[in-house]
Design an enzyme around this catalytic site. Structure first.
Site, mmCIF file in Angstrom:
data_model
loop_
_atom_site.group_PDB
_atom_site.id
_atom_site.type_symbol
_atom_site.label_atom_id
_atom_site.label_comp_id
_atom_site.label_asym_id
_atom_site.label_seq_id
_atom_site.Cartn_x
_atom_site.Cartn_y
_atom_site.Cartn_z
ATOM 1 N N SER A 1 0.837 -1.205 0.000
ATOM 2 C CA SER A 1 0.000 0.000 0.000
ATOM 3 C C SER A 1 0.871 1.255 0.000
ATOM 4 O O SER A 1 2.004 1.238 0.484
ATOM 5 C CB SER A 1 -0.898 0.026 1.243
ATOM 6 O OG SER A 1 -1.677 -1.150 1.322
HETATM 7 N N1 SAH Z 1 -0.699 -4.781 3.893
HETATM 8 C C1 SAH Z 1 0.080 -5.052 2.701
HETATM 9 C C2 SAH Z 1 -0.658 -4.685 1.425
HETATM 10 C C3 SAH Z 1 -1.299 -5.865 0.929
HETATM 11 S S1 SAH Z 1 -2.172 -5.837 -0.588
HETATM 12 C C4 SAH Z 1 1.436 -4.402 2.747
HETATM 13 O O1 SAH Z 1 1.712 -3.652 3.686
HETATM 14 O O2 SAH Z 1 2.259 -4.679 1.864
HETATM 15 C C5 SAH Z 1 -3.462 -6.946 -0.094
HETATM 16 C C6 SAH Z 1 -3.061 -8.363 0.198
HETATM 17 O O3 SAH Z 1 -4.250 -9.056 0.586
HETATM 18 C C7 SAH Z 1 -2.476 -9.127 -0.978
HETATM 19 O O4 SAH Z 1 -1.211 -9.610 -0.644
HETATM 20 C C8 SAH Z 1 -3.475 -10.279 -1.186
HETATM 21 O O5 SAH Z 1 -2.864 -11.493 -1.589
HETATM 22 C C9 SAH Z 1 -4.098 -10.403 0.190
HETATM 23 N N2 SAH Z 1 -5.411 -11.064 0.248
HETATM 24 C C10 SAH Z 1 -6.458 -10.967 -0.606
HETATM 25 N N3 SAH Z 1 -7.476 -11.728 -0.179
HETATM 26 C C11 SAH Z 1 -7.095 -12.322 0.987
HETATM 27 C C12 SAH Z 1 -7.696 -13.222 1.917
HETATM 28 N N4 SAH Z 1 -8.943 -13.689 1.757
HETATM 29 N N5 SAH Z 1 -6.978 -13.609 2.995
HETATM 30 C C13 SAH Z 1 -5.715 -13.170 3.182
HETATM 31 N N6 SAH Z 1 -5.087 -12.324 2.350
HETATM 32 C C14 SAH Z 1 -5.758 -11.895 1.264
#
Ligand code: SAH
Length: 208
Positions: free
Chosen positions: A52
């Site tokens: 993000s």
């Molecule tokens: N917080 C992260 C940003 C992540 S982007 C950072 O600081 O880098 C969102 C993430 O959510 C992605 O890696 C994606 O694979 C994950 N995601 C999507 N659906 C999900 C689910 N049902 N359970 C766990 N993770 C999930």
């Protein structure tokens, strides 16, 4: 970068400012993206996912009002960066449990968080739309992927008096909601439009 976020009013507490200054964002990025680590922009981290943008991490941290010693559930570990910022905010007595559906991202995040010294962060592989009942209830829940609606299991696993921040809406954009549980009732506040990758899972979007 952090001064810029403060100037734009996105960071207003000293605690969040200090946490952002402490966490080396470049460590959470693949080599190819490291030169851009301190620009306020989302960046690719593999598996079609993104870390993000710092302003979003700041906005969510401010909205969650994290305190020392709290237990926090994050959905969407991704790079592990947001978990590290939250770990700074809950301190060594607190704990972050962060869920990721892609095992390869979870593995990378686990390794980096350990190397960076965040012993109070646990990365769990699984469908975060169902939460993690094993360690519930949580003082705070931070969802960093966009959901079609607030997943019931997450509302259930939020402690009485607790706060959840979650993007809810369609695939193109979402509303960042702050959800509070008070006297067993769920109260929702809209913090504005945001764009996140989808929450894919049983209580999220379908995988196709
Ligand atoms: N917080 C992260 C940003 C992540 S982007 C950072 O600081 O880098 C969102 C993430 O959510 C992605 O890696 C994606 O694979 C994950 N995601 C999507 N659906 C999900 C689910 N049902 N359970 C766990 N993770 C999930």
């Amino acid at each position: 970068m952090v001064a810029g976020l403060r100037g734009r009013g996105l960071v207003f507490s000293e605690r969040v400012e200090e946490a952002l200054l402490k966490v080396p964002r470049h460590l959470f990025l693949p080599e190819s993206a490291r030169s851009q680590a301190y620009r306020d922009s989302p960046l690719p981290i593999g598996d079609g996912q993104t870390i993000s943008a710092p302003h979003m991490v700041a906005m969510m941290a401010e909205a969650l009002d994290l305190r020392d010693g709290q237990k926090v559930l994050e959905i969407g570990a991704g790079s592990g960066y947001n978990a590290a910022v939250m770990a700074e905010l809950v301190g060594p007595q607190g704990k972050i449990i962060t869920m990721e559906r892609h095992p390869s991202l979870a593995e990378k995040a686990t390794k980096i968080l350990l190397e960076a010294g965040y012993a109070n962060v646990q990365v769990v592989v699984g469908d975060g739309s169902l939460g993690h009942p094993e360690q519930a209830p949580y003082d705070r829940i931070s969802v960093t992927c966009g959901a079609p609606r607030v997943p019931g299991p997450l509302a259930e696993q939020l402690r009485e008096g607790g706060t959840m921040v979650i993007p809810v809406g369609g695939l193109d954009y979402q509303s960042l909601l702050r959800v509070r549980k008070q006297s067993g009732r769920i109260m929702t506040e809209d913090l504005g439009s945001v764009v996140f990758v989808p929450l894919i899972g049983e209580k999220g979007h379908p995988s196709q």
